[in-house]
Write a protein that holds these residues in place. Structure first.
Motif, short mmCIF file in Angstrom:
data_model
loop_
_atom_site.label_atom_id
_atom_site.label_comp_id
_atom_site.label_asym_id
_atom_site.label_seq_id
_atom_site.Cartn_x
_atom_site.Cartn_y
_atom_site.Cartn_z
N LYS A 254 51.88 -7.13 -150.18
CA LYS A 254 51.16 -6.01 -149.57
C LYS A 254 52.07 -4.80 -149.67
CE LYS A 254 49.15 -4.81 -145.04
NZ LYS A 254 50.12 -3.91 -144.42
N ILE A 345 38.69 -10.99 -147.86
CA ILE A 345 38.81 -9.57 -147.43
C ILE A 345 37.43 -8.93 -147.23
CG2 ILE A 345 41.11 -9.18 -148.42
CD1 ILE A 345 39.70 -7.85 -150.82
N ILE A 370 46.02 -1.15 -144.68
CA ILE A 370 45.30 -2.36 -144.24
C ILE A 370 46.20 -3.18 -143.31
CG2 ILE A 370 44.37 -4.56 -145.16
CD1 ILE A 370 42.71 -1.95 -145.72
N TYR A 374 45.00 -9.25 -142.70
CA TYR A 374 44.23 -9.59 -143.91
C TYR A 374 45.11 -10.27 -144.96
CZ TYR A 374 40.68 -7.00 -141.56
OH TYR A 374 39.77 -6.60 -140.61
N LEU A 378 44.23 -13.94 -146.36
CA LEU A 378 44.20 -14.20 -147.80
C LEU A 378 45.13 -15.36 -148.15
CD1 LEU A 378 43.34 -13.36 -150.61
CD2 LEU A 378 45.00 -11.52 -150.55
#
Ligand code: ADP
Ligand code: ASP
Ligand code: MG
Length: 388
Positions: A254, A345, A370, A374, A378
Motif C-alpha cells: 500500500k 475492495i 485508503i 482494506y 485483501l
C-alpha cells in the motif's frame, strides 16, 4: 575466508543500546572467520530531521548542499560504531563514501554509483580491520558529495558487495525479512523464505520500504545474494536470489506517498512533460483527454512540481492518493486473482481510478488515501484462497 557485507539501517543504530547490539552482531560474524565490511545508515530519524531543518531555511533547498548536509548523518553513525568496536577490542575504521572510493554521477539527491575503487577497502581488510562505510553517498568527478536517494544505503551495501566479490550481502533492519505485506499494517502477514530478484524489484518499486529498489537491480545484475534479516534476533531471514517460492503472490503493497496532479484547460502537456523529466521528476500514471491532464508523482517532489506548474495556465489541483499493488510473477495469467481483489475492495469501488495489470503485478489506484483495513481484507482474502 569469506568477505561479507553487513548493512545496518537507521532504526538498528538509533541509540547507544542499539549500537552495542549491532557491535555484538558484527563481532560474532567476525569471530566466525569472516572479513567484515559494514555499511551504515544515519541514526534513527537523523536524515528526516536534517531535511526538516533545511526546509525551514528554504522551501526548495539547493540540491548540492542538501547532499553535503545529509551525508553527515551516516558519518556520525560510522565513526561512533568504529569508536565502540575499538573500545570492545576489535580493529575497526570508518570510511566516508569518497574515502571508500565510491564514484557516482552528479544527479544530486538521486545519484547512481558508476564505479567503486576498492583499493582502500581491501587495504583496510588486509590489516585485519572491520571496515565501516557510510551508506547512501559518494563523490562525483568534480569531488562534490552526492547521495543516492532515500533508503540508498541498501544500494551502497550491494554495490560494495559486488565490487569486492563478497559471498553475501546482509541487510539488517528492524524486521526479520520480507513479508507478504508490511507487518506493521497487516496482522496476518507472514515471512517469505526466499524470493526472486525480479519479484523483489517490483515489491520495492511499488513502494515497500524494506529494500531500496536499485539495490535489488544491482544484486540481480551481479548475481549477489541478499539476505534480509533482523538486527535484533537470530531468525532466519529472507534470501533474495534466483529462487522461487511456492505461492503465486509474494507481497501486497500500500503506497500512500503518491500525489495526483490534475490540470484542466492545458493546451500543450507535452512541453510540461519535458520540463518535468528535465527536472528528473518521475511520472507514474499519465492521462490527457479533453484538455485535462492527470499524472502521478511521488510526494517528495511536490515543491519542485508546484514551482514548475506555477507558470502553467489552467486550473491545477494536487492531492494524495493510494496505490495498492499485488506482486507475483505470472499474476496476469490468473484472472481469478483480480476477481478476489475486486471483491475484497468492493466497499471502496467508487474510489478506483485506474487498474493496471502486467505480468508481475496488479496495481489499483484510488482517488484518495485508503484505510489500512482494506489492505488487511485483501491480504485475508488472498490468504484464504492460498494465493499468498
Ligand atoms: P532500515 O531503516 O533498516 O533501512 P526500513 O525502515 O527502510 O529499515 O525498512 C524496514 C521497514 O520496512 C519495516 O519496519 C517494515 O515496516 C517495512 N516494510 C514495508 N513493507 C514490508 C514487507 N513487505 N516486508 C517487510 N517489511 C516491510
Ligand atoms: N539515511 C538515509 C535515509 O534516511 C539513507 C538510508 O537510510 O539508507 O534515507
Ligand atoms: Mg531502508
Amino acid at each position: 575466508m569469506d568477505t561479507i557485507v553487513l548493512k545496518f539501517g537507521g532504526s538498528s543504530l538509533s541509540d547507544n543500546i542499539n549500537l552495542n547490539i549491532v557491535a555484538k552482531k558484527i563481532i560474532e560474524l567476525k569471530e566466525e572467520g569472516n572479513r567484515i565490511i559494514c555499511v551504515v545508515s544515519a541514526q534513527g530519524k537523523t536524515t528526516d530531521n536534517l531535511i526538516k531543518e533545511a526546509k525551514e531555511l528554504s522551501a526548495i533547498p539547493n540540491e548540492r548542499e542538501m547532499d553535503a548536509l545529509l551525508s553527515t548523518g551516516e558519518q556520525m553513525s560510522a565513526s561512533k560504531l568504529a569508536i565502540l568496536l575499538t573500545m570492545l577490542g576489535h580493529k575497526a575504521i570508518s570510511l566516508t563514501g569518497w574515502q571508500a572510493g565510491i564514484y557516482t554521477n552528479s544527479d544530486y539527491q538521486s545519484s547512481k554509483i558508476i564505479n567503486i575503487d576498492v583499493t582502500r577497502i581491501n587495504e583496510e581488510l588486509n590489516k585485519g580491520r572491520i571496515v565501516i562505510v557510510t551508506g547512501f553517498q559518494g563523490i562525483d568527478e568534480k569531488q562534490n558529495i552526492t547521495t543516492l536517494g532515500r533508503g540508498g544505503s541498501d544500494t551502497t551495501a550491494v554495490a560494495i558487495a559486488a565490487a569486492v566479490k563478497a559471498a553475501h550481502c546482509y541487510i539488517f533492519s528492524d524486521v526479520d525479512g520480507v513479508y507478504t505485506a508490511d507487518p506493521r499494517d497487516v496482522k496476518l502477514a507472514h515471512k517469505l523464505n526466499s524470493i526472486s530478484y525480479e519479484e523483489m524489484s517490483y515489491i520495492s518499486g511499488e513502494g515497500a520500504k524494506v529494500l531500496h529498489d536499485r539495490c535489488v537491480e544491482l544484486a540481480e545484475k551481479y548475481n549477489m545474494p541478499i539476505i534480509a534479516a533482523s538486527t535484533f534476533n537470530k531468525n532466519k531471514g529472507t534470501e533474495i536470489a534466483n529462487s522461487m517460492e511456492e505461492t503465486l503472490i509474494k507481497s501486497i503493497i500500500k503506497n500512500d506517498n503518491i500525489l495526483i496532479t490534475k490540470i484542466e484547460g492545458i493546451e500543450n502537456p507535452y512541453e510540461l512533460l519535458k520540463k518535468l523529466t528535465k527536472n528528473k521528476i518521475k511520472i507514474g500514471k499519465y492521462n490527457y483527454e479533453n484538455k485535462i491532464l492527470n499524472f502521478t508523482i511521488n510526494k517528495v517532489n511536490r515543491a519542485k512540481v508546484e514551482k514548475i506548474l506555477d507558470k502553467e495556465k489552467g486550473n491545477t489541483t494536487i492531492k494524495s492518493v493510494t496505490k495498492i499493488s499485488i506482486v507475483g510473477s505470472g499474476v496476469s495469467n490468473h484472472m481469478e486473482i483480480l476477481e478476489i481483489v475486486l471483491k475484497a475492495i468492493e466497499e471502496i469501488k467508487d474510489k478506483i481510478i485506474d487498474i493496471d495489470v502486467s505480468a508481475c503485478k496488479i496495481s489499483i489506484l484510488f482517488d484518495s488515501i485508503i484505510e489500512t483495513k482494506y489492505l488487511n481484507d485483501l491480504h485475508d482474502s488472498l490468504l484464504k484462497e492460498k494465493y499468498i
